[in-house]
Design a protein around this motif. Structure first.
Motif, PDB file in Angstrom:
ATOM      1  N   LEU A   1       0.803  -1.227   0.000  1.00  0.00           N
ATOM      2  CA  LEU A   1       0.000   0.000   0.000  1.00  0.00           C
ATOM      3  C   LEU A   1       0.835   1.276   0.000  1.00  0.00           C
ATOM      4  O   LEU A   1       0.498   2.254  -0.646  1.00  0.00           O
ATOM      5  N   GLN A   2       1.940   1.231   0.744  1.00  0.00           N
ATOM      6  CA  GLN A   2       2.721   2.436   0.976  1.00  0.00           C
ATOM      7  C   GLN A   2       3.145   3.130  -0.317  1.00  0.00           C
ATOM      8  O   GLN A   2       3.109   4.352  -0.423  1.00  0.00           O
ATOM      9  N   TYR A   3       3.526   2.351  -1.322  1.00  0.00           N
ATOM     10  CA  TYR A   3       4.064   2.955  -2.547  1.00  0.00           C
ATOM     11  C   TYR A   3       3.052   3.809  -3.312  1.00  0.00           C
ATOM     12  O   TYR A   3       3.433   4.608  -4.148  1.00  0.00           O
ATOM     13  N   PHE A   4       1.759   3.617  -3.023  1.00  0.00           N
ATOM     14  CA  PHE A   4       0.793   4.488  -3.692  1.00  0.00           C
ATOM     15  C   PHE A   4       0.969   5.935  -3.220  1.00  0.00           C
ATOM     16  O   PHE A   4       0.626   6.870  -3.909  1.00  0.00           O
ATOM     17  N   PHE A   5       1.490   6.077  -2.010  1.00  0.00           N
ATOM     18  CA  PHE A   5       1.543   7.401  -1.383  1.00  0.00           C
ATOM     19  C   PHE A   5       2.925   8.023  -1.386  1.00  0.00           C
ATOM     20  O   PHE A   5       3.068   9.223  -1.329  1.00  0.00           O
ATOM     21  N   SER A   6       3.961   7.179  -1.398  1.00  0.00           N
ATOM     22  CA  SER A   6       5.296   7.775  -1.342  1.00  0.00           C
ATOM     23  C   SER A   6       6.278   6.998  -2.215  1.00  0.00           C
ATOM     24  O   SER A   6       6.051   5.831  -2.549  1.00  0.00           O
TER      25      SER A   6
ATOM     26  N   ALA B   1       9.814   0.551 -11.092  1.00  0.00           N
ATOM     27  CA  ALA B   1      10.148   1.955 -10.857  1.00  0.00           C
ATOM     28  C   ALA B   1       9.003   2.666 -10.135  1.00  0.00           C
ATOM     29  O   ALA B   1       9.223   3.544  -9.296  1.00  0.00           O
ATOM     30  N   LEU B   2       7.779   2.261 -10.447  1.00  0.00           N
ATOM     31  CA  LEU B   2       6.631   2.936  -9.839  1.00  0.00           C
ATOM     32  C   LEU B   2       6.250   2.385  -8.470  1.00  0.00           C
ATOM     33  O   LEU B   2       5.778   3.120  -7.614  1.00  0.00           O
ATOM     34  N   SER B   3       6.445   1.076  -8.265  1.00  0.00           N
ATOM     35  CA  SER B   3       5.958   0.486  -7.003  1.00  0.00           C
ATOM     36  C   SER B   3       7.071  -0.048  -6.111  1.00  0.00           C
ATOM     37  O   SER B   3       6.857  -0.210  -4.906  1.00  0.00           O
ATOM     38  N   GLY B   4       8.209  -0.384  -6.675  1.00  0.00           N
ATOM     39  CA  GLY B   4       9.267  -0.997  -5.875  1.00  0.00           C
ATOM     40  C   GLY B   4       8.876  -2.387  -5.392  1.00  0.00           C
ATOM     41  O   GLY B   4       9.437  -2.906  -4.437  1.00  0.00           O
ATOM     42  N   GLN B   5       7.881  -2.990  -6.045  1.00  0.00           N
ATOM     43  CA  GLN B   5       7.378  -4.299  -5.613  1.00  0.00           C
ATOM     44  C   GLN B   5       7.317  -5.268  -6.774  1.00  0.00           C
ATOM     45  O   GLN B   5       7.001  -4.869  -7.900  1.00  0.00           O
TER      46      GLN B   5
END
Ligand code: GLU
Length: 455
Positions: A344-349, A421-425
């Protein structure tokens, strides 16, 4: 006096434990039957076992019923407040010679003797017809002269339940079939106090998948536990109704109103009902889909961490990820799992990751050998493709823009690098969805960040 012909049911748990799903289902069957027949349901706390009954359990039962939406019309009554009445009936049957006081020695310690009140068993055959089980016959001889009170001020369950059901005008006793063998004793006591016999419905027990009695070792059994795991009360109700009751059609998703309209004891099975968590989860998801958007959002909010909720872009991003969350979860509790798995975190930062992760693992590539410098070039190309797009792009615009390039350079490599690059996941929605959620500016920023990572 109760209205003649009116259905009166009762739900009488003992507050010696949390409300578990078995009892909750008993309450539900009582509720459905009562509502369908325009009757009244009594809620009674059988707290004569003072040593084991606690306020904490009482509160839990009351709260759990309220959460489930199982309402009652009278009560809560407490047996501990009704001692005088039991005493009156005990005296009455002792005076009539139908029960007697007996001084007995303690089987464990012959030096101790105590008084008990025993029921004088007429030793006869008792027949009753059960709405689920059909005709039942018991020979009461085996029951001997059973104990009904420790003393005149301390009556036991069989006695109090009969007196209360009579005094409260109960017409239907709907309970778990672990009580079926108690029924003959209770019928004998009814006859002794001149009480009419209620109609019985003994519903099948809930069994674990291995057909043993369902208990804590099989997972969550408390209603509150399901609440905390993020199940919807509507789903739990729906599921519990189907545990032992068959609507006779393929329909599986029911609201409480629909259940009330359709519930019928003739469609309740006799054998044990097997608890199936997968089905409960499925129903929970179905009920989630039925939720209005604002209610769904409110529920999601309860499970998001403060850390996420205080992110600067939170209110802008949240509406865009709600559909993604809805697709991903079956219970609201799984939102916490998503957060724990960094989903979830990557949506915000801006995500953090090692630059090597941008390299697509070989199993997703088609024969193309790649190194970080070609990834760097790909990321720059992607930036150049995205730059001319309007700020609020949706995923189909991005996809149409990038797809031909991805086909040319190798889909696996391009889409992996962009997603990473966008999510790190490794696991996340596709890069087009991600880009549309975080927006053009942030997408470009993250692509640039990835480029910078590669030295
Ligand atoms: N207090 C009893 C129980 O919780 C009630 C049984 C009944 O319905 O008669 O099992």
């Amino acid at each position: 006096m109760t209205e003649k012909g009116k259905v009166i049911t009762r739900f009488p748990p003992s507050p010696t434990g949390f409300l578990h799903i078995g009892r909750a289902r008993t309450a539900l069957f009582n509720y459905l039957f009562t509502r369908k027949n325009g009757g009244e349901m009594i809620f009674r706390l059988e707290d004569t076992d003072q040593a084991r009954s606690t306020k904490k359990f009482e509160d839990n039962i009351i709260e759990s019923l309220a959460w489930l939406g199982i309402s009652y019309d009278q009560g809560p009554f407490r047996q501990s407040e009704r001692t005088e009445m039991y005493k009156k009936y005990l005296k009455q049957i002792i005076d009539a010679g139908l029960a007697y006081t007996s001084i007995e020695t303690d089987p464990n310690d012959p030096k101790i003797s105590k008084e008990v009140i025993r029921f004088k068993n007429p030793n006869k055959k008792v027949q009753f017809s059960d709405l689920v089980r059909g005709e039942i016959e018991f020979d009461t001889t085996d029951l001997k002269d059973f104990v009904i009170a420790r003393n005149i001020n301390d009556p036991l369950y069989h006695f109090t339940v009969v007196v209360d059901d009579f005094e409260m005008g109960v017409t239907h006793v709907i309970r778990g079939d672990d009580h079926i063998s108690n029924t003959p004793r209770q019928i004998l006591i009814q006859e002794a106090i001149d009480a009419p016999r209620p109609i019985y419905a003994h519903i099948p027990l809930i069994l674990a998948p291995d057909r043993s009695k369902l208990s804590g070792r099989h997972g969550a059994v408390g209603v509150t536990e399901y609440r905390e795991l993020g199940y919807l009360p509507e789903a739990l109700i729906n599921y519990l109704a189907l545990l032992g009751w068959n609507p006779g059609t393929d329909k599986e998703v029911f609201t409480m109103e629909e259940l009330t309209a359709e519930f019928d004891f003739s469609a309740v099975q006799k054998g044990g009902a097997i608890f199936d968590l997968t089905k409960l989860k499925w129903l929970n998801k179905e009920h989630m889909k039925l939720m209005p958007e604002d209610k769904f959002e409110m529920e999601v909010m309860k499970y998001l961490s403060e850390e996420i909720k205080t992110e600067a872009k939170f209110s802008m991003i949240l509406p865009k990820i709600l559909p993604l969350i809805k697709e991903r979860i079956s219970t609201f509790g799984e939102i916490k799992e998503m957060a724990e798995k960094e989903e979830l975190q990557y949506f915000f930062s801006m995500p953090e990751y090692a630059p090597e992760s941008l390299l697509c693992p070989p199993k997703f590539r088609k024969d193309k050998v790649v190194d970080l410098s070609s990834i760097k070039a790909i990321l720059s190309d992607l930036k150049a493709l995205i730059e001319p797009l309007k700020e609020d792009f949706d995923q189909s615009i991005i996809k149409d823009t990038i797809w031909p390039y991805a086909e040319e350079r190798g889909r696996g490599i391009v889409l992996w690098a962009m997603r990473y690059a966008l999510s790190g996941q490794e696991k996340s929605p596709d890069p087009f969805t991600l880009a549309s959620v975080i927006g053009k500016t942030e997408t470009l920023k993250r692509l640039e960040n990835a480029i910078q990572k590669i030295k």
